[in-house]
Design a protein around this motif. Structure first.
Motif, PDB file in Angstrom:
ATOM      1  N   SER A 143      46.888  43.504  38.357  1.00  0.00           N
ATOM      2  CA  SER A 143      48.280  43.892  38.580  1.00  0.00           C
ATOM      3  C   SER A 143      49.202  43.184  37.592  1.00  0.00           C
ATOM      4  N   GLN A 144      50.460  43.658  37.550  1.00  0.00           N
ATOM      5  CA  GLN A 144      51.409  43.171  36.547  1.00  0.00           C
ATOM      6  C   GLN A 144      51.755  41.700  36.727  1.00  0.00           C
ATOM      7  N   SER A 145      51.619  41.168  37.939  1.00  0.00           N
ATOM      8  CA  SER A 145      51.937  39.752  38.138  1.00  0.00           C
ATOM      9  C   SER A 145      50.999  38.854  37.342  1.00  0.00           C
ATOM     10  N   MET A 146      49.840  39.377  36.949  1.00  0.00           N
ATOM     11  CA  MET A 146      48.899  38.594  36.144  1.00  0.00           C
ATOM     12  C   MET A 146      49.360  38.469  34.696  1.00  0.00           C
ATOM     13  N   GLN A 147      50.435  39.171  34.315  1.00  0.00           N
ATOM     14  CA  GLN A 147      50.990  39.001  32.983  1.00  0.00           C
ATOM     15  C   GLN A 147      51.829  37.736  32.875  1.00  0.00           C
ATOM     16  N   LEU A 148      52.218  37.184  34.016  1.00  0.00           N
ATOM     17  CA  LEU A 148      53.045  35.990  34.019  1.00  0.00           C
ATOM     18  C   LEU A 148      52.248  34.791  33.539  1.00  0.00           C
ATOM     19  N   GLY A 149      52.982  33.766  33.168  1.00  0.00           N
ATOM     20  CA  GLY A 149      52.327  32.552  32.706  1.00  0.00           C
ATOM     21  C   GLY A 149      53.112  31.881  31.613  1.00  0.00           C
TER      22      GLY A 149
ATOM     23  N   ILE B  57      33.172  35.201  49.916  1.00  0.00           N
ATOM     24  CA  ILE B  57      34.163  35.469  48.872  1.00  0.00           C
ATOM     25  C   ILE B  57      34.656  34.123  48.356  1.00  0.00           C
ATOM     26  N   HIS B  58      34.277  33.796  47.149  1.00  0.00           N
ATOM     27  CA  HIS B  58      34.752  32.582  46.492  1.00  0.00           C
ATOM     28  C   HIS B  58      36.032  32.924  45.738  1.00  0.00           C
ATOM     29  N   VAL B  59      37.032  32.094  45.819  1.00  0.00           N
ATOM     30  CA  VAL B  59      38.335  32.418  45.225  1.00  0.00           C
ATOM     31  C   VAL B  59      38.641  31.452  44.091  1.00  0.00           C
ATOM     32  N   VAL B  60      39.258  32.015  43.050  1.00  0.00           N
ATOM     33  CA  VAL B  60      39.766  31.221  41.928  1.00  0.00           C
ATOM     34  C   VAL B  60      41.277  31.412  41.920  1.00  0.00           C
ATOM     35  N   PRO B  61      42.056  30.480  42.461  1.00  0.00           N
ATOM     36  CA  PRO B  61      43.515  30.629  42.477  1.00  0.00           C
ATOM     37  C   PRO B  61      44.065  30.577  41.056  1.00  0.00           C
ATOM     38  N   ILE B  62      44.739  31.646  40.656  1.00  0.00           N
ATOM     39  CA  ILE B  62      45.288  31.748  39.305  1.00  0.00           C
ATOM     40  C   ILE B  62      46.797  31.525  39.367  1.00  0.00           C
ATOM     41  N   GLY B  63      47.322  30.804  38.411  1.00  0.00           N
ATOM     42  CA  GLY B  63      48.767  30.572  38.345  1.00  0.00           C
ATOM     43  C   GLY B  63      49.136  29.226  38.930  1.00  0.00           C
ATOM     44  N   GLN B  64      50.235  28.678  38.423  1.00  0.00           N
ATOM     45  CA  GLN B  64      50.704  27.386  38.894  1.00  0.00           C
ATOM     46  C   GLN B  64      51.720  27.588  40.006  1.00  0.00           C
ATOM     47  N   ALA B  65      51.612  26.774  41.022  1.00  0.00           N
ATOM     48  CA  ALA B  65      52.525  26.894  42.158  1.00  0.00           C
ATOM     49  C   ALA B  65      53.927  26.421  41.809  1.00  0.00           C
TER      50      ALA B  65
ATOM     51  N   PRO C 211      52.667  32.467  42.896  1.00  0.00           N
ATOM     52  CA  PRO C 211      51.296  32.697  43.398  1.00  0.00           C
ATOM     53  C   PRO C 211      51.184  32.311  44.873  1.00  0.00           C
ATOM     54  N   ASN C 212      50.338  33.031  45.588  1.00  0.00           N
ATOM     55  CA  ASN C 212      50.109  32.781  47.008  1.00  0.00           C
ATOM     56  C   ASN C 212      48.737  32.116  47.174  1.00  0.00           C
ATOM     57  N   GLN C 213      48.690  30.841  46.886  1.00  0.00           N
ATOM     58  CA  GLN C 213      47.416  30.126  46.939  1.00  0.00           C
ATOM     59  C   GLN C 213      46.959  29.870  48.369  1.00  0.00           C
ATOM     60  N   GLU C 214      47.904  29.887  49.322  1.00  0.00           N
ATOM     61  CA  GLU C 214      47.518  29.721  50.730  1.00  0.00           C
ATOM     62  C   GLU C 214      46.649  30.890  51.192  1.00  0.00           C
ATOM     63  N   LEU C 215      47.030  32.111  50.807  1.00  0.00           N
ATOM     64  CA  LEU C 215      46.217  33.267  51.172  1.00  0.00           C
ATOM     65  C   LEU C 215      44.833  33.170  50.561  1.00  0.00           C
ATOM     66  N   MET C 216      44.753  32.747  49.304  1.00  0.00           N
ATOM     67  CA  MET C 216      43.462  32.624  48.644  1.00  0.00           C
ATOM     68  C   MET C 216      42.569  31.638  49.393  1.00  0.00           C
ATOM     69  N   ALA C 217      43.144  30.529  49.836  1.00  0.00           N
ATOM     70  CA  ALA C 217      42.351  29.540  50.568  1.00  0.00           C
ATOM     71  C   ALA C 217      41.869  30.104  51.904  1.00  0.00           C
ATOM     72  N   ARG C 218      42.707  30.889  52.596  1.00  0.00           N
ATOM     73  CA  ARG C 218      42.293  31.464  53.874  1.00  0.00           C
ATOM     74  C   ARG C 218      41.188  32.496  53.678  1.00  0.00           C
ATOM     75  N   VAL C 219      41.245  33.267  52.603  1.00  0.00           N
ATOM     76  CA  VAL C 219      40.195  34.236  52.314  1.00  0.00           C
ATOM     77  C   VAL C 219      38.851  33.532  52.139  1.00  0.00           C
ATOM     78  N   ALA C 220      38.853  32.427  51.400  1.00  0.00           N
ATOM     79  CA  ALA C 220      37.605  31.684  51.192  1.00  0.00           C
ATOM     80  C   ALA C 220      37.096  31.093  52.510  1.00  0.00           C
ATOM     81  N   ALA C 221      38.016  30.596  53.326  1.00  0.00           N
ATOM     82  CA  ALA C 221      37.608  29.924  54.561  1.00  0.00           C
ATOM     83  C   ALA C 221      36.980  30.911  55.557  1.00  0.00           C
ATOM     84  N   VAL C 222      37.609  32.071  55.762  1.00  0.00           N
ATOM     85  CA  VAL C 222      37.101  32.997  56.780  1.00  0.00           C
ATOM     86  C   VAL C 222      35.854  33.736  56.316  1.00  0.00           C
ATOM     87  N   SER C 223      35.591  33.783  55.024  1.00  0.00           N
ATOM     88  CA  SER C 223      34.408  34.496  54.524  1.00  0.00           C
ATOM     89  C   SER C 223      33.245  33.562  54.221  1.00  0.00           C
TER      90      SER C 223
END
Length: 869
Positions: free
Chosen positions: A91-97, A263-271, A798-810
């Motif tokens: 998605s377009q948000s991945m163009q940020l940085g 599901i292993h997650v790689v959080p992209i982007g700085q908080a 970035p929503n790193q909290e969601l990424m962490a929850r995805v890894a935890a529940v899976s």
């Protein structure tokens, strides 16, 4: 997939005879020997050692063949590992940085992890991307344009050593280093499809993240039926976590965990970072007339900067220091728009629209957008009516004693005329009519040396073919009443431009009872013709397009300050409330040049003489290149007056109720048709066809809903109008035009940024064919710009909290370093398949059979020679 390894090579005896078979064979041989001994007698070769040896050797060879000696090549079973699935956020948000984008960060992370795992463990991977839908990270040539389906898992591209292609086409090697992005080196790399068949294919590049939405939940739903604990070691999600339907994402992640597919997650982007500003879209005309001012609408969204000031700017591409327009704005902390006006000159323009960055922004990549504006090369047709004296340069008795003339009284032809000044531009065509007194007009030849027959256009259609009419030292009295009515309708209803110059053209008597008079920006009740006298003039609106004589503002200001005295007649002009004064006399501030819009058209009035000897004088005294400057002034006057006249020659004129729309708004279209005499007509049938804005649009339906009160004969049943479907416009007898009211869908998709509506007028009998509506009269195209508020622009953090929850529940891990992913790749459980055995008979050799035949032949020849046979 693991490589096959040679385990062992050995001999084995695989006789076709069983033990009983060998016993039976031995018994049969003994029985045959006994019978032969009883009935044949003693063997003749008894005591002949050589023959016995040969016979024994032959029997030994036969026994060896019957024992079935076999060479066995046994290879170890194939080693396989469950595949690791990479899921990239496209998605377009991945163009940020900052220095590198989030997309590049994800690509590099995988590249370094592949190196960390080593070449033996970097295979058995599959790569996908998600945005609006799940699709391969890189599509093979025969699957381009298709979304991932049941077999989509076999369409992603990775090299055998784990190399990936970066978003800009550069290749990432196994160590994450960037290789050449121009295709060099691709021939030497083993880039293969990760598929069951293992067929190698090449890829040009990985497309960048362009999706305007992040539908991770939909992507997980598509993946779920295609993965299992045996075939998949897990999913590696590389995303900034800014996705839709986060609750659905968590529920689906739980199901992956229950299927033993973590599901292993790689959080992209700085908080960090306080917010972001992004230009969402532009509304700008694709084609414009030369020397015109045009409006550009900028739509932007800000997050975290409510109340902060910034500036929106327009400049030419490659010209950093020269701004075409700028507008200070205050950020609202959400979606907002800004309107700027820019001017084009003679060439097409590549424009850069930007918004000044604010300290602490996540990225500046989305602070600017490029666009291109082409020049409309349609000929501007001008009809110039002027007094015979102003056209030839003949001077009045008084003007011979004034400092105007530029030549002797015997001058018969001016070297500079309105016609020559205008036609110096290849896109302007000027026809000059000379007033010989009364309503007698004669056309001046192209070279201006002689007069020919032919006067004012004889029909309304002939007049409407022009874009601009000039009255130079003449009044409407040179036209009859019907011609004046045509001219009024042409200005008010068809966007024509009228220019009136010279004191003689403003005599109140010549405008009395004329239907054109109400369109003027001045009142002429007390105006009277007067001899022009040299008068100092000052420009009151230097930024108006009429006074844009040089591109550089400094040089242009110098020219305006150096404007010489103009020949002005006392006309006592009274300026109307809605008019704009562009120039005035320096002594008493009396208006000299006045403009205003009149209906769809434009009107300019000046009591300064700008033709004949006055134009000759101006072309000799104004600026370093006076003739060019004077001619440029006239061309500016015409281009300004004709900005609204592009529809004047068409028989079908269409307009919409807004310049741009938002999802869910009403789209109202009005069309006006004209017959051959340029009169409004409702005798035609007008059909509208809906087409996508771009040929690359692969969607099936437009963003417009099919109206409820219209029968649908195409067979479509979807609520939206399909691309290529047609709708008729209804005639309105009261307004004399055609109308169509539609509704835009409230839910915008990726392809709903705009569309084109092709409208065609038909006459004659309509055939039975649904796409043949009769004889075509005229057609035109209407561009519809649809604005949406992309989900990707609403919150850039970035929503790193969601990424962490995805890894935890899976049951997965949060991977902060590439080495962690490399360890997962190495730690996948290996499965070894059954060994591969290749058996080849050792007795099936040519030399063995030749040796046996040789022994038997030798024995027979020996016995023959010895007389035993």
């Amino acid at each position: 997939m693991g490589a096959s390894i040679l385990a062992a090579t050995y001999f084995s005896w695989t006789s076709p005879l069983s033990t009983r078979g060998w016993i039976a064979l031995a018994a049969a041989c003994l029985l045959a020997w006994f019978v032969l001994r009883v009935f044949w007698g003693r063997s003749l070769v008894s005591g002949r050692t050589g023959l016995i040896v040969i016979r024994a050797a032959a029997v030994a060879v036969l026994i060896a063949i019957l024992l079935g000696p076999t060479v066995i090549d046994e290879q170890a079973g194939e080693t396989t590992r469950p595949s690791m699935i990479y899921l990239f956020d496209g998605s377009q948000s991945m163009q940020l940085g900052g220095e590198i984008s989030r997309w590049e960060q994800a690509i590099r992370f995988v590249g370094e992890a592949q190196k960390s795992a080593g070449g033996g463990y970097s295979g058995d991977v599959q790569a996908f991307r998600f945005g609006h839908r799940l699709s391969p990270l890189v599509k093979s040539p025969d699957t381009s344009g298709q979304s991932a389906d049941a077999g989509g898992l076999n369409q992603s591209l990775l090299s055998g050593d784990g190399a990936l292609l970066s978003g800009d086409g550069a290749l990432l090697s196994g160590d994450g280093a960037l290789l050449a992005g121009d295709g060099r080196g691709l021939k030497d790399l083993d880039i293969t499809l990760v598929s069951e068949s293992g067929i190698g294919q090449s890829a040009d590049a990985i497309p960048g993240p362009e999706a305007s939405d992040s539908r991770l939940a939909d992507a997980l739903r598509q993946l779920m039926p295609q993965v299992s604990a045996k075939s998949s070691a897990g999913v590696v999600l590389l995303s900034d976590g800014r996705v839709r339907a986060s609750e659905s994402v968590e529920r689906l992640s739980e199901l992956f965990g229950k299927s033993d597919v973590p599901i292993h997650v790689v959080p992209i982007g700085q908080a960090g970072g306080s917010g972001d500003i992004a230009i969402v879209s532009l509304v700008v005309p694709s084609r414009v007339r030369k020397y015109t001012e045009n409006e550009l609408q900028v739509f932007l969204r800000s997050f975290g900067y409510a109340g902060q000031p910034t500036t929106v700017r327009i400049r030419r591409k490659g010209d950093e220091g020269n701004e075409l327009a700028s507008l200070p704005i205050t950020l609202s902390g959400g979606a907002q728009s800004a309107s700027l006006t820019f001017r084009v000159d003679e060439r097409a323009e590549d424009l850069v629209v930007s918004v000044d960055p604010v300290d602490g922004e996540l990225t500046r990549r989305n602070n600017l957008v490029e666009t291109r504006v082409e020049i409309d090369r349609t000929k501007v047709r001008v009809l110039c009516l002027q007094n015979s004296q102003s056209s030839t340069g003949t001077q009045s008795l008084l003007s011979q004693f004034l400092p105007f003339g530029g030549g002797s009284p015997s001058t018969t032809t001016s070297t500079v005329s309105i016609q020559s000044a205008l036609q110096a531009d290849e896109d302007v065509e000027c026809t000059t009519l000379i007033s010989l007194g009364g309503q007698s007009l004669r056309r001046l030849s192209a070279d201006g040396s002689s007069q020919t027959t032919g006067g004012f256009p004889r029909t309304r259609a002939e007049l409407f073919a022009y874009d601009c009419v000039i009255f130079s030292d003449v009044t409407p009295a040179v036209l009859d009443e019907e011609q004046q009515q045509w001219l009024t309708q042409w200005i008010d209803g068809r966007g024509g431009g009228l220019i009136v110059t010279g004191a003689s053209s403003l005599a109140a008597g010549g405008w009395q009872d004329s239907p054109i008079a109400p369109l003027l920006p001045v009142t002429l009740e007390s105006a009277a013709a007067a001899f022009p006298v040299p008068t100092a003039v000052e420009v009151t609106v230097p930024n108006h397009p009429v006074w844009r004589l040089r591109i550089e503002k400094r040089l242009n200001d110098q020219l305006l300050q150096a404007l010489p005295d103009l020949a002005i007649g006392e006309a006592n002009l009274v300026v109307k409330a809605n008019a704009t004064v562009l120039a005035q006399r320096r002594d008493d501030r009396a208006p000299v040049m006045i403009v205003q819009r009149a209906g769809r058209g434009r009107v300019l009035v000046s009591n300064a003489s700008l033709s004949g000897s006055a134009l000759e004088q101006l072309s000799q005294t104004w600026g370093a290149q006076p003739e060019r400057v004077a001619g440029k002034l006239w061309r500016n006057l015409v281009y300004w007056a004709t900005e609204e006249s592009s529809t004047g020659r068409r028989r079908l004129v269409v307009q919409s109720n807004q310049r741009f729309y938002r999802p869910g708004q009403r789209l109202s279209i009005r069309a006006t048709a004209y017959d051959e005499a340029a009169r409004r007509s409702q005798q035609y049938r007008i059909w509208a066809m809906f087409e996508p804005e771009s040929l690359d649009d692969m969607s099936l339906y437009s963003p417009v809903l099919w109206p409820d009160n219209v029968v649908r004969e195409s067979g479509e049943v979807a609520p939206r109008i399909a691309w290529g479907e047609e709708l008729p416009l209804k005639s309105n007898p009261e307004s004399g035009d055609y109308q169509m009211d539609l509704m835009l869908s409230e839910t915008a998709t990726a392809g709903d940024s705009g569309m084109r509506i092709e409208l065609t007028a038909y006459e004659g009998a309509e055939t039975e064919s649904s796409f043949n509506h009769g004889t075509q009269v005229d057609s035109t195209s209407l561009a519809i710009q649809i604005l949406s508020d992309p989900f990707e622009q609403q919150n850039p953090l970035p929503n790193q909290e969601l990424m962490a929850r995805v890894a935890a529940v899976s049951g997965g891990q949060v991977l902060d370093h590439p080495e962690q992913l490399g360890q997962l790749l190495r730690g996948r459980k290996e499965f070894r398949g059954p060994p591969t055995i290749d058996a080849s008979p050792a007795w099936n050799r040519t030399w063995l059979w030749l040796g046996l035949i040789g022994l038997l032949s030798t024995e027979w020849v020996w016995r023959r020679i010895s007389g035993l046979a």
